[in-house]
Every structure is written in structure tokens, then in C-alpha cells.
Design a protein around this motif. Structure first.
Motif, short mmCIF file in Angstrom:
data_model
loop_
_atom_site.label_atom_id
_atom_site.label_comp_id
_atom_site.label_asym_id
_atom_site.label_seq_id
_atom_site.Cartn_x
_atom_site.Cartn_y
_atom_site.Cartn_z
N LEU A 292 -4.03 3.25 5.48
CA LEU A 292 -3.85 1.45 6.07
C LEU A 292 -5.41 0.97 6.63
CD1 LEU A 292 -1.86 -0.41 6.20
CD2 LEU A 292 -0.65 0.47 8.14
N ARG A 293 -5.74 1.50 7.48
CA ARG A 293 -6.96 1.18 8.33
C ARG A 293 -8.03 0.37 6.88
NH1 ARG A 293 -6.02 5.25 12.25
NH2 ARG A 293 -7.81 6.21 11.19
N GLU A 294 -7.90 1.54 6.07
CA GLU A 294 -9.20 0.98 4.99
C GLU A 294 -8.68 -0.46 4.36
OE1 GLU A 294 -11.67 3.33 1.27
OE2 GLU A 294 -10.36 4.32 2.78
N VAL A 295 -7.76 0.10 4.32
CA VAL A 295 -6.78 -0.88 3.19
C VAL A 295 -6.89 -2.52 3.84
CG1 VAL A 295 -5.21 -1.85 1.68
CG2 VAL A 295 -5.40 -0.02 1.56
N LEU A 296 -6.82 -2.13 5.11
CA LEU A 296 -6.59 -3.34 5.83
C LEU A 296 -8.21 -3.95 5.97
CD1 LEU A 296 -4.11 -2.97 7.71
CD2 LEU A 296 -3.77 -4.50 6.15
N ARG B 55 0.86 -4.88 7.04
CA ARG B 55 0.83 -2.93 7.47
C ARG B 55 2.39 -3.15 6.44
NH1 ARG B 55 0.35 0.26 12.94
NH2 ARG B 55 1.25 1.61 12.15
N ARG B 56 3.12 -3.88 7.01
CA ARG B 56 4.52 -3.70 6.19
C ARG B 56 4.45 -3.76 4.49
NH1 ARG B 56 9.43 -4.49 9.01
NH2 ARG B 56 10.64 -3.68 6.50
N LEU B 57 3.64 -4.31 4.02
CA LEU B 57 3.99 -4.65 2.66
C LEU B 57 3.24 -3.49 2.27
CD1 LEU B 57 2.34 -8.72 2.14
CD2 LEU B 57 4.81 -6.94 1.43
N VAL B 58 2.40 -2.87 3.20
CA VAL B 58 1.83 -1.57 2.34
C VAL B 58 2.14 -0.54 1.77
CG1 VAL B 58 -0.41 -0.12 2.95
CG2 VAL B 58 -1.05 -2.76 2.47
N GLU B 59 3.20 -0.54 2.93
CA GLU B 59 4.25 1.17 4.04
C GLU B 59 5.55 0.37 2.83
OE1 GLU B 59 4.74 0.48 7.19
OE2 GLU B 59 2.84 1.41 8.45
N GLN B 60 5.97 -0.70 1.83
CA GLN B 60 6.63 -0.71 1.15
C GLN B 60 6.28 -0.20 -0.34
OE1 GLN B 60 9.63 -2.45 2.21
NE2 GLN B 60 10.23 -1.49 0.35
N VAL B 61 5.26 -0.64 -0.69
CA VAL B 61 4.45 0.01 -2.25
C VAL B 61 4.16 1.55 -1.98
CG1 VAL B 61 2.48 -0.21 -2.92
CG2 VAL B 61 3.17 -2.13 -2.45
N ILE B 62 4.01 1.62 -0.11
CA ILE B 62 3.31 3.17 -1.06
C ILE B 62 4.42 4.31 -0.63
CG2 ILE B 62 0.65 2.57 -0.23
CD1 ILE B 62 0.81 3.72 2.09
N SER B 63 5.72 3.75 0.39
CA SER B 63 6.55 4.68 0.65
C SER B 63 7.24 5.35 -0.49
CB SER B 63 7.08 4.22 2.52
OG SER B 63 8.34 3.55 1.22
N GLY B 64 7.66 4.88 -1.57
CA GLY B 64 8.79 5.34 -2.72
C GLY B 64 10.00 5.31 -1.08
N LYS B 65 10.42 4.13 -0.17
CA LYS B 65 11.53 5.37 0.55
C LYS B 65 12.69 3.56 -0.34
CE LYS B 65 9.17 6.97 4.41
NZ LYS B 65 9.48 6.36 6.38
N THR B 66 12.45 2.55 -0.65
CA THR B 66 13.14 1.57 -1.65
C THR B 66 13.42 2.12 -3.23
OG1 THR B 66 11.60 0.11 -1.77
CG2 THR B 66 13.01 0.07 0.07
N PRO B 67 14.17 3.28 -3.57
CA PRO B 67 14.57 3.12 -4.73
C PRO B 67 15.36 2.05 -5.57
CG PRO B 67 15.47 4.68 -3.58
CD PRO B 67 14.89 3.94 -2.67
N PRO C 180 -2.53 3.10 -4.64
CA PRO C 180 -3.44 3.61 -5.47
C PRO C 180 -4.67 3.52 -4.12
CG PRO C 180 -2.26 0.92 -4.66
CD PRO C 180 -1.39 2.42 -4.12
N SER C 181 -6.18 3.35 -5.16
CA SER C 181 -7.47 3.36 -3.86
C SER C 181 -6.81 2.07 -3.47
CB SER C 181 -8.31 3.06 -5.14
OG SER C 181 -7.85 2.20 -5.54
N PRO C 182 -8.12 2.25 -2.13
CA PRO C 182 -7.89 1.29 -1.02
C PRO C 182 -8.10 -0.17 -1.46
CG PRO C 182 -8.70 3.53 -0.22
CD PRO C 182 -8.35 3.91 -1.48
N GLN C 183 -9.43 -0.12 -2.23
CA GLN C 183 -9.86 -1.85 -2.65
C GLN C 183 -8.37 -1.86 -4.53
OE1 GLN C 183 -12.61 -3.03 -2.00
NE2 GLN C 183 -11.07 -4.41 -3.37
N VAL C 184 -7.95 -1.28 -4.57
CA VAL C 184 -6.70 -1.70 -5.76
C VAL C 184 -5.75 -1.70 -4.72
CG1 VAL C 184 -4.92 -0.79 -7.28
CG2 VAL C 184 -7.40 0.16 -7.64
#
Length: 99
Positions: A18-22, A65-77, A84-88
Motif C-alpha cells: 500500500l505504501r508503494e502504491v500510494l 487506502r480503502r479503495l486499494v484495500e477493497q480491490v486487493i482484499s477479495g472480501k466483497t464477493p 496487481p503490481s503497485p504501478q498498475v
């Protein structure tokens, strides 16, 4: 600071990913292409919703932060876990913020 304060502060720290993405500058145009390939099937070509909810104005009520966590978590079927890679991810985030 007691142990509880330390634990809460530690748990609230962003992950290295997350730090790298941001820290990266996202490309909105590239993010739109990524969205079209990976997200439009459920969120619609214009992100106005389909199977998944509309993402129009999503950055007005969710932090980066919440947007990234939403995308990567898989917690909302049925949304799959997607890291994805941090740049993507930075590019996708830039596009989502433009909606």
C-alpha cells in the motif's frame, strides 16, 4: 503509550504494498484500460454499475487506502481478490479517482 495503543497503532500501519502504491503517480488513461479489461464486466463500461455497484464518485466516500484495500482484499464477493503490481494499482486508483 500502553500495549493497546501500540497494537492499535501498529495494526493501522499501511502494508509495504500500500505504501508503494500510494507513493507512485498513477496514469489515469492506463488505469482506464486496466479497468476496461478487469472491472468493466461487473461495474459496467462507464463504471455506472452492472452486477457490481456503480463506482461513480467512489473516491468521494472512500479514501485511497480503502479503495486499494477493497480491490486487493477479495472480501466483497463476487469481486475476486486482485493484487496487481503497485504501478498498475496506482494507475487504476488514478482512474477511479477521476470518476
Amino acid at each position: 503509550m500502553g500495549l493497546l495503543g501500540f497494537t492499535i497503532g501498529y495494526l493501522d500501519q499501511p502494508s509495504p504494498y500500500l505504501r508503494e502504491v500510494l507513493a507512485l503517480e498513477g496514469d489515469r488513461i492506463q488505469g482506464h484500460a486496466i479497468f476496461q479489461m478487469n472491472c468493466a464486466g461487473c461495474h459496467g463500461l462507464e463504471a455506472k454499475g452492472k452486477v457490481g455497484p456503480s463506482l461513480q464518485g467512489v473516491s468521494e466516500h472512500k479514501s485511497k487506502r480503502r479503495l486499494v484495500e477493497q480491490v486487493i482484499s477479495g472480501k466483497t464477493p463476487p469481486m475476486p481478490q486482485f493484487q496487481p503490481s503497485p504501478q498498475v494499482m496506482a494507475d487504476l486508483l488514478s482512474y477511479l479517482e477521476s470518476l
